[in-house]
Design a protein around this motif. Structure first.
Motif, PDB file in Angstrom:
ATOM      1  N   PHE A  79       6.103  16.627   0.519  1.00 39.40           N
ATOM      2  CA  PHE A  79       5.163  15.510   0.547  1.00 39.40           C
ATOM      3  C   PHE A  79       5.780  14.380   1.365  1.00 39.40           C
ATOM      4  N   LEU A  80       4.902  13.631   2.022  1.00 40.85           N
ATOM      5  CA  LEU A  80       5.328  12.485   2.813  1.00 40.85           C
ATOM      6  C   LEU A  80       4.654  11.230   2.240  1.00 40.85           C
ATOM      7  N   THR A  81       5.492  10.273   1.853  1.00 40.06           N
ATOM      8  CA  THR A  81       4.977   9.020   1.289  1.00 40.06           C
ATOM      9  C   THR A  81       5.127   7.915   2.329  1.00 40.06           C
ATOM     10  N   VAL A  82       4.030   7.176   2.543  1.00 42.00           N
ATOM     11  CA  VAL A  82       4.014   6.080   3.505  1.00 42.00           C
ATOM     12  C   VAL A  82       3.751   4.784   2.733  1.00 42.00           C
ATOM     13  N   VAL A  83       4.681   3.823   2.862  1.00 37.81           N
ATOM     14  CA  VAL A  83       4.517   2.497   2.257  1.00 37.81           C
ATOM     15  C   VAL A  83       4.201   1.530   3.389  1.00 37.81           C
ATOM     16  N   LEU A  84       3.054   0.829   3.289  1.00 37.79           N
ATOM     17  CA  LEU A  84       2.587  -0.029   4.368  1.00 37.79           C
ATOM     18  C   LEU A  84       2.487  -1.478   3.889  1.00 37.79           C
ATOM     19  N   ARG A  85       2.808  -2.380   4.800  1.00 39.91           N
ATOM     20  CA  ARG A  85       2.700  -3.816   4.527  1.00 39.91           C
ATOM     21  C   ARG A  85       1.999  -4.481   5.709  1.00 39.91           C
ATOM     22  N   ASP A  86       0.968  -5.279   5.410  1.00 43.10           N
ATOM     23  CA  ASP A  86       0.189  -5.964   6.450  1.00 43.10           C
ATOM     24  C   ASP A  86       1.065  -7.029   7.120  1.00 43.10           C
ATOM     25  N   LEU A  87       1.177  -6.967   8.477  1.00 44.15           N
ATOM     26  CA  LEU A  87       2.016  -7.891   9.239  1.00 44.15           C
ATOM     27  C   LEU A  87       1.216  -8.972   9.947  1.00 44.15           C
ATOM     28  N   THR A  88      -0.062  -9.082   9.629  1.00 42.68           N
ATOM     29  CA  THR A  88      -0.895 -10.043  10.360  1.00 42.68           C
ATOM     30  C   THR A  88      -0.369 -11.458  10.206  1.00 42.68           C
ATOM     31  N   GLU A  89      -0.117 -11.872   8.979  1.00 41.12           N
ATOM     32  CA  GLU A  89       0.340 -13.231   8.734  1.00 41.12           C
ATOM     33  C   GLU A  89       1.732 -13.452   9.315  1.00 41.12           C
ATOM     34  N   ARG A  90       2.620 -12.458   9.151  1.00 39.00           N
ATOM     35  CA  ARG A  90       3.972 -12.616   9.692  1.00 39.00           C
ATOM     36  C   ARG A  90       3.959 -12.731  11.212  1.00 39.00           C
ATOM     37  N   LYS A  91       3.117 -11.948  11.883  1.00 39.06           N
ATOM     38  CA  LYS A  91       3.024 -12.028  13.337  1.00 39.06           C
ATOM     39  C   LYS A  91       2.550 -13.415  13.762  1.00 39.06           C
ATOM     40  N   ARG A  92       1.549 -13.950  13.007  1.00 39.01           N
ATOM     41  CA  ARG A  92       1.045 -15.277  13.343  1.00 39.01           C
ATOM     42  C   ARG A  92       2.148 -16.332  13.182  1.00 39.01           C
ATOM     43  N   ILE A  93       2.935 -16.224  12.107  1.00 40.18           N
ATOM     44  CA  ILE A  93       4.014 -17.184  11.868  1.00 40.18           C
ATOM     45  C   ILE A  93       5.096 -17.062  12.937  1.00 40.18           C
ATOM     46  N   GLU A  94       5.434 -15.830  13.330  1.00 39.52           N
ATOM     47  CA  GLU A  94       6.452 -15.635  14.362  1.00 39.52           C
ATOM     48  C   GLU A  94       6.008 -16.254  15.685  1.00 39.52           C
ATOM     49  N   ALA A 139       0.842  -1.198   0.000  1.00 44.68           N
ATOM     50  CA  ALA A 139       0.000   0.000   0.000  1.00 44.68           C
ATOM     51  C   ALA A 139       0.877   1.248   0.000  1.00 44.68           C
ATOM     52  N   ILE A 140       0.589   2.189  -0.899  1.00 45.43           N
ATOM     53  CA  ILE A 140       1.344   3.441  -0.997  1.00 45.43           C
ATOM     54  C   ILE A 140       0.362   4.590  -0.807  1.00 45.43           C
ATOM     55  N   VAL A 141       0.681   5.433   0.186  1.00 46.85           N
ATOM     56  CA  VAL A 141      -0.160   6.594   0.490  1.00 46.85           C
ATOM     57  C   VAL A 141       0.746   7.815   0.577  1.00 46.85           C
ATOM     58  N   THR A 142       0.401   8.880  -0.158  1.00 47.54           N
ATOM     59  CA  THR A 142       1.160  10.132  -0.115  1.00 47.54           C
ATOM     60  C   THR A 142       0.266  11.217   0.462  1.00 47.54           C
ATOM     61  N   ILE A 143       0.833  11.984   1.433  1.00 51.09           N
ATOM     62  CA  ILE A 143       0.071  13.077   2.065  1.00 51.09           C
ATOM     63  C   ILE A 143       0.841  14.365   1.861  1.00 51.09           C
ATOM     64  N   ASP A 144       0.116  15.471   1.840  1.00 50.92           N
ATOM     65  CA  ASP A 144       0.746  16.778   1.636  1.00 50.92           C
ATOM     66  C   ASP A 144       1.027  17.435   2.978  1.00 50.92           C
ATOM     67  N   GLU A 145       1.378  18.719   2.941  1.00 56.26           N
ATOM     68  CA  GLU A 145       1.739  19.433   4.174  1.00 56.26           C
ATOM     69  C   GLU A 145       0.542  19.598   5.118  1.00 56.26           C
TER      70      GLU A 145
END
Length: 674
Positions: free
Chosen positions: A437-452, A343-349
Motif C-alpha cells: 500500500f502507498l500512503t500519501v499525506v498532503l498539505r495545502d501550500l496555497t497560503e504558504r506560497k502567498r506568504i513566501e 489529508a491522508i490518502v492510501t492507495i493499493d497496488e
C-alpha cells in the motif's frame, strides 16, 4: 468488575504467581532482618573491642608518663641523699638547680619541690626558695614522716596558689644518720591528662576517665571539673566482673534507658584506673550507613520481584483481553486518522483509493464514498500526473523491503470545482499480508506560497530602502563634514588670527591679559582639532579628494598614533574610483575593524592588506589579539552586522575567522563595478 475480569483473577495460574511472589518477599524480608541484626551485633562487639584496646593503650601511656615523673623524683632523691646532697640546705640555690635540672623537658608535672621535716616547702621549681607553704597536713608528707613507703601517690588536692586540681608523687629524704630530713615531691596537674585526651582523635563519642585508688575521678574527657575528686558511681560493681586475659574489665550500664559500654584497665605500677566508655548510639553510628544500602538493595529486589510478577500477571491479562483491545485499537486508529488536519490518502497496488480521511474530503471537495475504489490521479492537475506515476512506478518496481522509507514531492492538486492548488505530498509505502500500500499525506501550500511571495517582495523593498538610506547617510555626512571643514574651520582659524593680532597689541605691563589671550588661543587650537577630528569621522574629505589608498594611509597612521599598536600596511597601486560606493564601503569596513581591534582585541600588531584580485577589490585586516569563539551570539553584534550589510549592498563577500588566543582575521571582497 466485568465477568471476564472476575474470571481472570480467580484462575489457578494467577493465584499461583501471587502466592509464590508473597513467599519470596517473606523470605527476602526475613533474611534482610537477620542480616541487619547480625551486623548490629558485630558493630557493638567492634566498639567494645575498640574501647578495650584504647583503655589498655591509655593505661600504658599513663604509666609511661608517670614513670618519667618517678625517674626524675628518684634522681632528685638519690642526689639529695648522697654524701654531698646531705650537706646542702634544702632552701639553697644548688638544691633549686638540682630540682630544675630534673624537671627540665618533662611536661607531665608542673613543679618539683622539697619539704623539710616540719612540713614547710623550702624550695620549688615553680615558686622559688622558701615559698612559705606548710604541707604537714597533706598525705604525701604525713605518710612518709615515720616510715619509708617508697614512692607515695597522694589523693587529689587543689593547689594553694592557683586552685588547680593536682596529685603528688613523693619520696622520703634522710640525713647521714638515717633520720627523717624531709620529702621531695612532684606535682602532677590533672589538666595535663585532659589536654592529652583532647588531642586524641576519638570517634564514636568515646569518653575517658582517669580514676585513682580511692575511686575518685582524677581527669576526664570530655572535661567535667565539677566531678573531679568525686567518687565514680559505677566502680563498686567492678569487683563482680571478671577481667579478660589483658586485665580489662567490661561493664554494660543503662543510663536514661540506653546502654553504655565501659572498659576499665589498671595503670601498671600505679594506683590508677583508666575507664573508656561509649554509648550504644555512638557505637552504632556507622551501622545505619551500612544498613541503608542493604535495605535499599532488598527493596530493589522486592520491587523487581513485584515488577516481574506484575509483568507475568499483566501478560496473562493481555491475552485474556486481546480481542477486545484489538477492536478498540482499530477504532482509535480510525478516529485518529479522521482527526488529523492533513489529508491522508492510501492507495493499493491497483492505484485505487482505499482510505480517504475527513481532511482529504475538505481539501478536494469530494466525499470519501465517492473517492474510494477510484484512481487517485483524477484528483491531481494534468502537469503533476506524470510525476505522480513516476513516483508510484519507482516504488512498485524497486523491490523495496517491507516498511520502505518515505519520499516527498510538490504536486498540483485539483479541487472538485476545477480549481488547482499547490500541495506538499509525502509518500510512504508499507506491505501488509503480502499486499503493498502507498500512503500519501498532503498539505495545502496555497497560503504558504502567498506568504513566501509577500516576504520576498518585502525583503526586496527593504534592501532597496537600506541601500538608499546608506547612500543618503553618506551624502549627508559628506555635506556636513565639508561645511564644518570649510565654514566652521575657516572661521575658527580667522578668530585665532584676530586674537593673535589683538594679543600683539596689548600693553606689555598687562601680563594677565597676555596670559588670558594665550589660554583662549589654546582652547581655540583644541576646538580646531576637535572640529577636524569630527569632520574626518563623519566623512574624511581625503576619501573624495585623494582616493581610497590615501584615506587608508591616513586612517592607519591615525590609528597607530592613538593606540600605540604597530600597524603593517600593504597597499596595491590600483584603487576604486574616488567617491564611489565601493571605496566608501571598503573604507567604512576598515574603520569599523580598527575600532573593534581597539575595543576588544588587546593586540600588539595589526596587518592591513588592500589589493585588486581579478574582478574584485580585496581587503584583509588581521590582528594578533585574544580572538574569540565564533558563534551566533558573537556574529550578531551591531558592528559585524553593519559590516555585513554594507558588503551585501555592493554584492560583495564578508568572512571572519577567529580562534581564542590566535587573533582575528576579516576578509572582504567587493566587485570592481566594471
Amino acid at each position: 468488575m466485568s465477568g471476564l475480569l472476575r474470571k481472570f483473577w480467580i484462575e489457578p495460574p494467577v493465584r499461583a504467581v501471587m502466592l509464590l511472589t508473597a513467599l519470596m518477599l517473606a523470605v527476602l524480608a526475613g533474611g534482610t532482618a537477620f542480616l541487619l541484626y547480625d551486623m548490629r551485633q558485630r558493630e557493638i562487639e567492634y566498639a567494645r573491642s575498640e574501647i578495650s584496646t584504647l583503655s589498655r593503650i591509655l593505661a600504658e601511656q599513663t604509666a609511661r608518663t608517670l614513670d618519667g615523673v618517678t625517674m626524675a623524683l628518684r634522681g632528685a632523691q638519690d642526689r639529695l641523699s648522697d654524701s654531698i646532697g646531705q650537706q646542702l640546705e634544702l632552701d639553697s640555690f644548688p638544691v633549686q638547680a638540682l630540682l630544675k635540672a630534673r624537671a627540665e623537658g618533662l611536661p607531665q608535672y608542673s613543679s618539683m619541690f622539697v619539704v623539710n621535716a616540719s612540713g614547710v616547702v623550702m624550695n620549688s621549681t615553680l615558686l622559688g626558695t622558701r615559698p612559705g607553704f606548710n604541707e604537714a597536713d597533706r598525705d604525701y608528707f604525713a605518710s612518709l614522716v615515720r616510715k619509708d613507703e617508697g614512692l607515695f601517690v597522694s589523693q587529689m588536692y587543689r593547689r594553694r596558689f592557683d586552685g588547680e586540681w593536682t596529685f603528688y608523687l613523693s619520696a622520703r629524704l634522710v640525713d647521714g644518720s638515717g633520720n627523717f630530713r624531709g620529702v621531695v615531691a612532684a606535682a602532677v596537674v590533672a589538666n595535663y591528662f585532659e589536654s592529652f585526651y583532647r588531642r586524641l582523635d576519638l570517634r564514636f563519642g568515646k569518653q575517658i576517665q582517669l580514676i585513682n585508688a580511692r575511686g575518685n575521678l582524677v581527669a576526664s574527657f570530655p572535661s567535667d571539673m565539677d566531678k573531679v575528686d568525686q567518687p565514680v558511681q559505677e566502680l563498686p560493681r567492678l569487683s563482680e566482673k571478671a577481667a579478660d586475659p589483658n586485665g580489662t574489665v567490661h561493664v554494660t550500664e543503662t543510663l536514661a534507658g540506653e546502654n553504655r559500654f565501659v572498659a576499665y584497665h589498671p595503670v601498671p605500677r600505679y594506683p590508677f584506673l583508666i575507664g573508656v566508655a561509649v554509648d550504644q548510639d555512638s557505637a552504632l553510628v556507622s551501622w545505619p550507613m551500612t544498613a541503608r544500602p542493604i535495605v535499599a538493595g532488598a527493596g530493589i529486589v522486592a520491587a523487581l520481584l513485584l515488577a516481574a510478577s506484575c509483568g507475568v500477571v499483566w501478560s496473562m491479562r493481555r491475552r485474556a483481553l486481546m480481542a477486545s483491545a484489538l477492536q478498540d485499537s482499530e477504532e482509535r486508529l480510525r478516529e485518529m486518522v479522521e482527526s488529523v488536519m492533513d489529508a491522508i490518502v492510501t492507495i493499493d497496488e491497483d492505484l485505487s483509493v482505499v482510505l480517504f480521511n475527513r481532511a482529504a474530503e475538505h481539501m478536494f471537495g469530494v466525499r470519501a464514498e465517492d473517492a474510494l475504489g477510484k484512481p487517485f490521479d483524477r484528483l491531481l492537475g494534468s502537469e503533476s500526473r506524470g510525476a505522480y506515476h513516476a513516483i508510484v512506478g519507482r516504488r512498485r518496481n524497486s523491490g523495496e523491503p517491507r516498511h520502505a522509507r518515505r519520499g516527498r514531492a510538490e504536486l498540483v492538486a485539483r479541487h472538485a470545482d476545477g480549481r488547482e492548488f499547490p500541495a506538499d505530498a509525502t509518500f510512504s509505502s508499507t506491505e501488509t499480508q503480502g499486499r503493498r500500500f502507498l500512503t500519501v499525506v498532503l498539505r495545502d501550500l496555497t497560503e504558504r506560497k502567498r506568504i513566501e511571495t509577500h516576504l520576498r517582495e518585502t525583503n526586496r523593498q527593504l534592501q532597496e530602502l537600506s541601500t538608499a538610506l546608506q547612500r543618503v547617510r553618506e551624502d549627508e555626512r559628506a555635506g556636513i563634514a565639508r561645511e564644518m571643514h570649510d565654514e566652521l574651520g575657516q572661521r575658527l582659524t580667522a578668530i585665532k588670527l584676530e586674537l593673535s593680532w589683538l594679543g600683539g597689541r596689548l600693553p606689555g605691563e598687562r601680563a594677565d591679559l597676555q596670559d588670558k589671550v594665550g589660554v583662549i588661543k589654546e582652547q581655540l587650537n583644541q576646538t580646531i582639532a576637535s572640529v577636524r577630528r569630527i569632520t574626518y569621522e563623519l566623512r574624511p574629505l581625503i576619501l573624495d579628494d585623494l582616493g581610497l589608498r590615501a584615506a587608508i594611509s591616513w586612517l592607519t597612521d591615525d590609528f597607530s598614533k592613538r593606540t600605540d599598536i604597530e600597524l603593517v600596511l600593504d597597499l596595491d597601486d590600483d584603487e576604486p574610483e574616488r567617491g564611489s560606493a565601493e571605496a566608501t564601503t571598503l573604507f567604512r569596513v576598515l574603520q569599523e575593524s580598527l575600532t573593534n581591534v581597539t575595543k576588544y582585541a588587546q593586540a600588539s600588531t595589526v596587518w592591513v592588506a588592500f589589493r585588486r584580485d581579478g574582478d574584485d577589490w580585496r581587503l584583509t585586516v588581521r590582528d594578533d589579539g585574544v580572538g574569540f569563539v565564533l558563534d551566533a551570539a558573537n556574529q550578531a553584534g551591531f558592528g559585524l552586522l553593519g559590516m555585513r550589510e554594507r558588503i551585501r549592498l555592493v554584492q560583495g563577500t564578508f568572512a571572519i575567522h577567529s580562534t581564542p588566543g590566535d587573533g582575528t582575521t576579516i576578509d572582504v571582497t567587493v566587485p570592481t563595478g566594471q
